[in-house]
Write a protein that holds these residues in place. Structure first.
Motif, PDB file in Angstrom:
ATOM      1  N   TYR A   1       0.825  -1.212   0.000  1.00 44.13           N
ATOM      2  CA  TYR A   1       0.000   0.000   0.000  1.00 44.13           C
ATOM      3  C   TYR A   1       0.864   1.269   0.000  1.00 44.13           C
ATOM      4  CZ  TYR A   1      -3.545   3.406   1.330  1.00 44.13           C
ATOM      5  OH  TYR A   1      -4.373   4.499   1.356  1.00 44.13           O
ATOM      6  N   ASP A   2       1.890   1.288   0.836  1.00 43.81           N
ATOM      7  CA  ASP A   2       2.695   2.500   0.984  1.00 43.81           C
ATOM      8  C   ASP A   2       3.570   2.801  -0.228  1.00 43.81           C
ATOM      9  OD1 ASP A   2       1.643   2.918   3.478  1.00 43.81           O
ATOM     10  OD2 ASP A   2       3.259   1.880   4.545  1.00 43.81           O
ATOM     11  N   SER A   3       3.841   1.784  -1.052  1.00 39.53           N
ATOM     12  CA  SER A   3       4.699   2.027  -2.222  1.00 39.53           C
ATOM     13  C   SER A   3       3.895   2.335  -3.484  1.00 39.53           C
ATOM     14  CB  SER A   3       5.596   0.812  -2.475  1.00 39.53           C
ATOM     15  OG  SER A   3       4.813  -0.316  -2.855  1.00 39.53           O
ATOM     16  N   ILE A   4       2.580   2.322  -3.379  1.00 43.17           N
ATOM     17  CA  ILE A   4       1.719   2.611  -4.539  1.00 43.17           C
ATOM     18  C   ILE A   4       1.400   4.107  -4.578  1.00 43.17           C
ATOM     19  CG2 ILE A   4      -0.536   2.200  -5.601  1.00 43.17           C
ATOM     20  CD1 ILE A   4      -0.498  -0.593  -4.296  1.00 43.17           C
ATOM     21  N   PRO A   5       1.655   4.776  -5.706  1.00 50.49           N
ATOM     22  CA  PRO A   5       1.348   6.220  -5.819  1.00 50.49           C
ATOM     23  C   PRO A   5      -0.148   6.430  -6.044  1.00 50.49           C
ATOM     24  CG  PRO A   5       2.254   5.422  -7.881  1.00 50.49           C
ATOM     25  CD  PRO A   5       2.308   4.268  -6.923  1.00 50.49           C
ATOM     26  N   TRP A   6      -0.897   6.412  -4.968  1.00 44.40           N
ATOM     27  CA  TRP A   6      -2.361   6.435  -5.083  1.00 44.40           C
ATOM     28  C   TRP A   6      -2.881   7.713  -5.748  1.00 44.40           C
ATOM     29  CZ3 TRP A   6      -4.865   2.199  -4.984  1.00 44.40           C
ATOM     30  CH2 TRP A   6      -4.419   1.123  -4.220  1.00 44.40           C
ATOM     31  N   GLU A   7      -2.225   8.815  -5.507  1.00 43.40           N
ATOM     32  CA  GLU A   7      -2.684  10.069  -6.117  1.00 43.40           C
ATOM     33  C   GLU A   7      -2.605   9.987  -7.640  1.00 43.40           C
ATOM     34  OE1 GLU A   7      -1.575  14.852  -6.082  1.00 43.40           O
ATOM     35  OE2 GLU A   7      -0.733  13.494  -4.553  1.00 43.40           O
ATOM     36  N   TYR A   8      -1.504   9.415  -8.139  1.00 46.87           N
ATOM     37  CA  TYR A   8      -1.353   9.251  -9.592  1.00 46.87           C
ATOM     38  C   TYR A   8      -2.401   8.280 -10.126  1.00 46.87           C
ATOM     39  CZ  TYR A   8       0.490   7.847 -14.108  1.00 46.87           C
ATOM     40  OH  TYR A   8       0.610   7.559 -15.450  1.00 46.87           O
ATOM     41  N   VAL A   9      -2.580   7.159  -9.443  1.00 48.82           N
ATOM     42  CA  VAL A   9      -3.539   6.147  -9.894  1.00 48.82           C
ATOM     43  C   VAL A   9      -4.936   6.739  -9.963  1.00 48.82           C
ATOM     44  CG1 VAL A   9      -4.650   3.956  -9.284  1.00 48.82           C
ATOM     45  CG2 VAL A   9      -2.171   4.193  -9.040  1.00 48.82           C
ATOM     46  N   ASN A  10      -5.357   7.467  -8.933  1.00 48.89           N
ATOM     47  CA  ASN A  10      -6.713   8.002  -8.898  1.00 48.89           C
ATOM     48  C   ASN A  10      -6.937   9.082  -9.950  1.00 48.89           C
ATOM     49  OD1 ASN A  10      -7.454   6.343  -6.744  1.00 48.89           O
ATOM     50  ND2 ASN A  10      -6.676   7.820  -5.223  1.00 48.89           N
ATOM     51  N   GLU A  11      -5.897   9.817 -10.288  1.00 49.09           N
ATOM     52  CA  GLU A  11      -6.048  10.912 -11.254  1.00 49.09           C
ATOM     53  C   GLU A  11      -5.898  10.466 -12.703  1.00 49.09           C
ATOM     54  OE1 GLU A  11      -3.316  13.981 -10.279  1.00 49.09           O
ATOM     55  OE2 GLU A  11      -4.345  14.558  -8.414  1.00 49.09           O
ATOM     56  N   ASN A  12      -5.131   9.418 -12.954  1.00 47.20           N
ATOM     57  CA  ASN A  12      -4.789   9.053 -14.336  1.00 47.20           C
ATOM     58  C   ASN A  12      -5.275   7.669 -14.771  1.00 47.20           C
ATOM     59  OD1 ASN A  12      -2.736  11.331 -15.187  1.00 47.20           O
ATOM     60  ND2 ASN A  12      -2.182  10.717 -13.095  1.00 47.20           N
ATOM     61  N   MET A  13      -5.825   6.892 -13.867  1.00 41.69           N
ATOM     62  CA  MET A  13      -6.248   5.533 -14.218  1.00 41.69           C
ATOM     63  C   MET A  13      -7.655   5.272 -13.706  1.00 41.69           C
ATOM     64  SD  MET A  13      -2.685   3.446 -13.458  1.00 41.69           S
ATOM     65  CE  MET A  13      -2.885   2.294 -14.823  1.00 41.69           C
ATOM     66  N   SER A  14      -8.312   4.302 -14.352  1.00 40.01           N
ATOM     67  CA  SER A  14      -9.669   3.919 -13.941  1.00 40.01           C
ATOM     68  C   SER A  14      -9.730   2.433 -13.697  1.00 40.01           C
ATOM     69  CB  SER A  14     -10.687   4.308 -15.022  1.00 40.01           C
ATOM     70  OG  SER A  14     -10.689   5.702 -15.234  1.00 40.01           O
ATOM     71  N   MET A  15     -10.500   2.064 -12.677  1.00 41.80           N
ATOM     72  CA  MET A  15     -10.697   0.635 -12.412  1.00 41.80           C
ATOM     73  C   MET A  15     -11.660   0.086 -13.458  1.00 41.80           C
ATOM     74  SD  MET A  15     -12.129  -1.287  -9.010  1.00 41.80           S
ATOM     75  CE  MET A  15     -13.847  -0.933  -9.403  1.00 41.80           C
ATOM     76  N   THR A  16     -11.217  -0.882 -14.229  1.00 40.47           N
ATOM     77  CA  THR A  16     -12.046  -1.406 -15.316  1.00 40.47           C
ATOM     78  C   THR A  16     -12.529  -2.839 -15.077  1.00 40.47           C
ATOM     79  OG1 THR A  16     -10.068  -2.182 -16.483  1.00 40.47           O
ATOM     80  CG2 THR A  16     -10.873   0.037 -17.006  1.00 40.47           C
ATOM     81  N   TYR A  17     -11.957  -3.490 -14.078  1.00 38.04           N
ATOM     82  CA  TYR A  17     -12.398  -4.866 -13.798  1.00 38.04           C
ATOM     83  C   TYR A  17     -11.985  -5.228 -12.377  1.00 38.04           C
ATOM     84  CZ  TYR A  17     -13.015  -9.931 -14.220  1.00 38.04           C
ATOM     85  OH  TYR A  17     -13.415 -11.230 -14.039  1.00 38.04           O
ATOM     86  N   GLU A  18     -12.847  -5.966 -11.716  1.00 38.16           N
ATOM     87  CA  GLU A  18     -12.561  -6.410 -10.353  1.00 38.16           C
ATOM     88  C   GLU A  18     -12.973  -7.870 -10.208  1.00 38.16           C
ATOM     89  OE1 GLU A  18     -13.548  -5.260  -5.660  1.00 38.16           O
ATOM     90  OE2 GLU A  18     -14.495  -4.150  -7.310  1.00 38.16           O
ATOM     91  N   SER A  19     -12.053  -8.691  -9.707  1.00 40.84           N
ATOM     92  CA  SER A  19     -12.360 -10.093  -9.430  1.00 40.84           C
ATOM     93  C   SER A  19     -12.355 -10.298  -7.918  1.00 40.84           C
ATOM     94  CB  SER A  19     -11.330 -11.005 -10.098  1.00 40.84           C
ATOM     95  OG  SER A  19     -10.047 -10.816  -9.523  1.00 40.84           O
ATOM     96  N   GLU A  20     -12.380 -11.501  -7.483  1.00 45.37           N
ATOM     97  CA  GLU A  20     -12.444 -11.768  -6.046  1.00 45.37           C
ATOM     98  C   GLU A  20     -11.206 -11.245  -5.310  1.00 45.37           C
ATOM     99  OE1 GLU A  20     -12.831 -15.577  -2.939  1.00 45.37           O
ATOM    100  OE2 GLU A  20     -12.980 -15.899  -5.109  1.00 45.37           O
TER     101      GLU A  20
ATOM    102  N   ASP B   1      -6.509   6.138 -18.425  1.00 43.70           N
ATOM    103  CA  ASP B   1      -7.768   6.726 -18.898  1.00 43.70           C
ATOM    104  C   ASP B   1      -7.789   6.935 -20.399  1.00 43.70           C
ATOM    105  OD1 ASP B   1      -8.862   6.818 -16.386  1.00 43.70           O
ATOM    106  OD2 ASP B   1      -8.100   8.830 -15.956  1.00 43.70           O
ATOM    107  N   GLU B   2      -6.626   7.236 -21.003  1.00 43.51           N
ATOM    108  CA  GLU B   2      -6.625   7.537 -22.430  1.00 43.51           C
ATOM    109  C   GLU B   2      -6.751   6.297 -23.290  1.00 43.51           C
ATOM    110  OE1 GLU B   2      -2.282   7.438 -21.066  1.00 43.51           O
ATOM    111  OE2 GLU B   2      -4.236   8.195 -20.351  1.00 43.51           O
ATOM    112  N   LYS B   3      -6.666   5.084 -22.663  1.00 43.02           N
ATOM    113  CA  LYS B   3      -6.769   3.845 -23.434  1.00 43.02           C
ATOM    114  C   LYS B   3      -8.220   3.440 -23.593  1.00 43.02           C
ATOM    115  CE  LYS B   3      -2.496   2.662 -24.277  1.00 43.02           C
ATOM    116  NZ  LYS B   3      -2.017   2.434 -25.618  1.00 43.02           N
ATOM    117  N   GLU B   4      -8.520   2.891 -24.733  1.00 42.05           N
ATOM    118  CA  GLU B   4      -9.852   2.341 -24.916  1.00 42.05           C
ATOM    119  C   GLU B   4      -9.917   1.000 -24.199  1.00 42.05           C
ATOM    120  OE1 GLU B   4     -11.176   1.899 -28.846  1.00 42.05           O
ATOM    121  OE2 GLU B   4     -11.048   4.000 -29.346  1.00 42.05           O
ATOM    122  N   ILE B   5     -10.977   0.809 -23.463  1.00 43.63           N
ATOM    123  CA  ILE B   5     -11.110  -0.427 -22.690  1.00 43.63           C
ATOM    124  C   ILE B   5     -11.841  -1.462 -23.531  1.00 43.63           C
ATOM    125  CG2 ILE B   5     -11.908  -1.401 -20.516  1.00 43.63           C
ATOM    126  CD1 ILE B   5      -9.748   0.779 -20.349  1.00 43.63           C
TER     127      ILE B   5
END
Length: 544
Positions: A512-531, A539-543
């Protein structure tokens, strides 16, 4: 000299037809398993680090005892097919089918009726055998080498004039077996001893009859040839391992700042001091054993529980009956060996000696070593167990036939036994969880990757080693990038997203502490979640 039942050269008819139908069905079943089951960590590590780099690289590198060198080298050739599943598991697939044929032919030499087919069903029904049949590991190859070595040994011991190819088969099977998996020594030693003991007994008997020195008899000369073949196999095996020790030792020495060879090139170092490199490589191997020795106090009890659990790995719901079969088999084999030796029938005990020593050697050796290896090391025991059951069944059927005074036949009783084994096989393969995925997390990562927009030109980040290995195995993308910023795709294990999770997970590259959460939240989107996993894509990629 008769070592096994002599049978006519006529076709076996119905029995042979049933075997080939079974063989074809298993070829389809193993083929399905080869492609349908996601590789687990050990397979992925082997493919990523060794098989994918070619047979020569695989043959010379062994940083961990977990690498089955000989298997990886052979698989390196199949990997040129361009299909990663064939490259990883193709050798095991071919060996799994070869084992069915070899067990059938070996059982056919000693038994009658439907028992050879029953032996095959008993073998393929075992959990340990089934699980490792097409895995990208060297255990199934080890079983093939055992059966081929025994086949060659029977020709050497039992034929009046053994062909050169029988000796070649014997030597090659021993060498490849030990080169594929070093722990195959557990079957190599008793196999060699059984052949030597058999010829020794024969030569002593012949020496008494001919009133000559036992080594001058026909069997005595065979004994010397068998010993010579075994020594040649040992020398060739040592030579192969020396090449590994050279590669490992030179690599360590030229990188060790305290070494006088520090900074030298590998080739120059090897040419200058090959024995120093071999010694360092051997030292490294001995210092990094895969299975550590245990305390001797109380080991007998731990060994007993280990043998019971190992029996359960053959038939999960018949652990105690399997132990009983091994014990009854050992007693019966010993009594029959003694009886035939006393009655001058030493030429009829080759199979009995082989089975007796193969079964006895493991507990005795482990007791001396004070080790409990992984159960999968004893996959070859499935072939030994199948032949033991068939051997016992054949003797019991003969007794029943004699007591019935013609009312019962060996053919009829063996058919009944075949039907029972068929029921057992169906129960095991289709109703015992044999076809579950090897690793749930590896399979889940594969499913997550299938939801991502993956192409060779993408910029990806891997957050654990399973993702790294699967990305290469499935898509041919060798990604060692662990930097999340700028990545097109990233997969998080849900434990990484928990700020309170503080356990050490050796597969993880991020917490958790090594993940740049601010960057992830601003530039990426959650597109799939499994168990257990979450897929984020830029975000700029077509899903998909």
């Amino acid at each position: 000299m008769i070592c096994w039942q002599m049978k006519s050269n006529k076709k076996l008819g119905r029995e042979e037809a049933v075997f080939w139908v079974l063989f074809a069905a298993m070829a389809i079943y193993y083929g399905w398993r080869m492609f349908a089951l996601t590789p687990w960590y050990d397979e992925l590590y082997t493919y990523y680090c060794f098989i994918s780099k070619g047979p020569l690289y695989a043959a010379l590198h062994w940083p961990l005892p977990n690498n089955h060198v000989g298997y990886s080298a052979l698989s390196g050739f199949l990997n040129y097919s361009g299909n990663s599943y064939i490259g990883l598991r193709g050798v095991s697939y071919l060996c799994a089918l070869a084992n069915l044929y070899l067990i059938y032919k070996l059982a056919w030499k000693w038994t009658k009726g439907w028992l050879p087919v029953a032996a095959v069903i008993l073998y393929l029904s075992m959990n340990l055998v089934n699980q490792l049949a097409v895995q990208g590991r060297g255990y199934t190859l080890g079983v093939t080498c055992l059966l081929l070595a025994f086949w060659g040994m029977t020709d050497i011991c039992c034929k009046e004039h053994a062909r050169k190819k029988s000796y070649l088969l014997y030597v090659c099977a021993l060498v490849i077996g030990l080169y594929a998996v070093s722990s195959n020594v557990y079957w190599v030693v008793p196999l060699c001893v059984s052949g030597g003991a058999y010829l020794l007994f024969l030569s002593i008997n012949e020496g008494k009859k001919e009133k000559s020195f036992f080594l001058k008899t026909a069997s005595g000369r065979k004994l010397l040839k068998l010993i010579a073949a075994s020594v040649i196999a040992a020398v060739l095996t040592i030579f192969l391992y020396c090449t590994i020790w050279l590669a490992i030792g030179s690599n360590l020495l030229v990188k060790d700042e305290t070494s006088i060879y520090y900074g030298l090139g590998h080739i120059k170092m090897i040419l200058k001091s090959p024995f120093a490199a071999i010694g360092r490589g051997m030292e490294y191997m001995l210092d990094t054993p895969y299975i550590q020795s245990e305390e001797r106090a109380g080991f007998v009890g731990r060994l007993g529980s280990f043998l019971v659990s190992l029996s359960g790995y053959y038939y999960s719901f018949l652990a105690i009956p399997v132990v009983v079969i091994f014990v009854i088999g050992l007693i019966n084999l010993l009594l029959l060996i003694i009886k035939k030796l006393r009655s001058g029938q030493a030429e009829e005990i080759l199979l009995e000696l082989f089975l007796f020593l193969e079964i006895l050697f493991v507990p005795v050796c482990l007791l001396i070593q004070c080790k409990r290896p992984y159960h999968r090391v004893f996959t070859y025991g499935g072939a030994v167990l199948a032949l033991l059951i068939i051997w016992l069944t054949g003797h019991w059927i003969q007794k029943f036939v004699l007591k019935s005074r013609g009312k019962l036949t060996e053919q009829g009783l063996s058919l009944i036994f075949l039907i029972l084994t068929a029921v057992l096989g169906i129960k095991c393969i289709f109703f015992s969880g044999y076809n579950n995925q090897y690793g749930d997390r590896e399979h889940e990562i594969q499913q997550v990757l299938e939801q991502a927009d993956i192409h060779r030109g993408g910029n990806y980040c891997v957050t654990d080693c399973n993702q790294e290995y699967l990305l290469y195995f499935l898509y041919g993308i060798r990604c060692e990038n662990k930097q999340i910023e700028g990545a097109d795709m990233v997969i998080f294990d849900k434990r990484m997203t928990d700020p309170d999770f503080d356990e050490m997970v050796w597969e993880f590259y991020h917490y958790y502490d090594s993940i740049p959460w601010e960057y992830v939240n601003e530039n990426m989107s959650m597109t799939y979640e499994s168990e257990n996993y979450i897929l984020f894509q830029a975000d700029e990629k077509e899903i998909k």
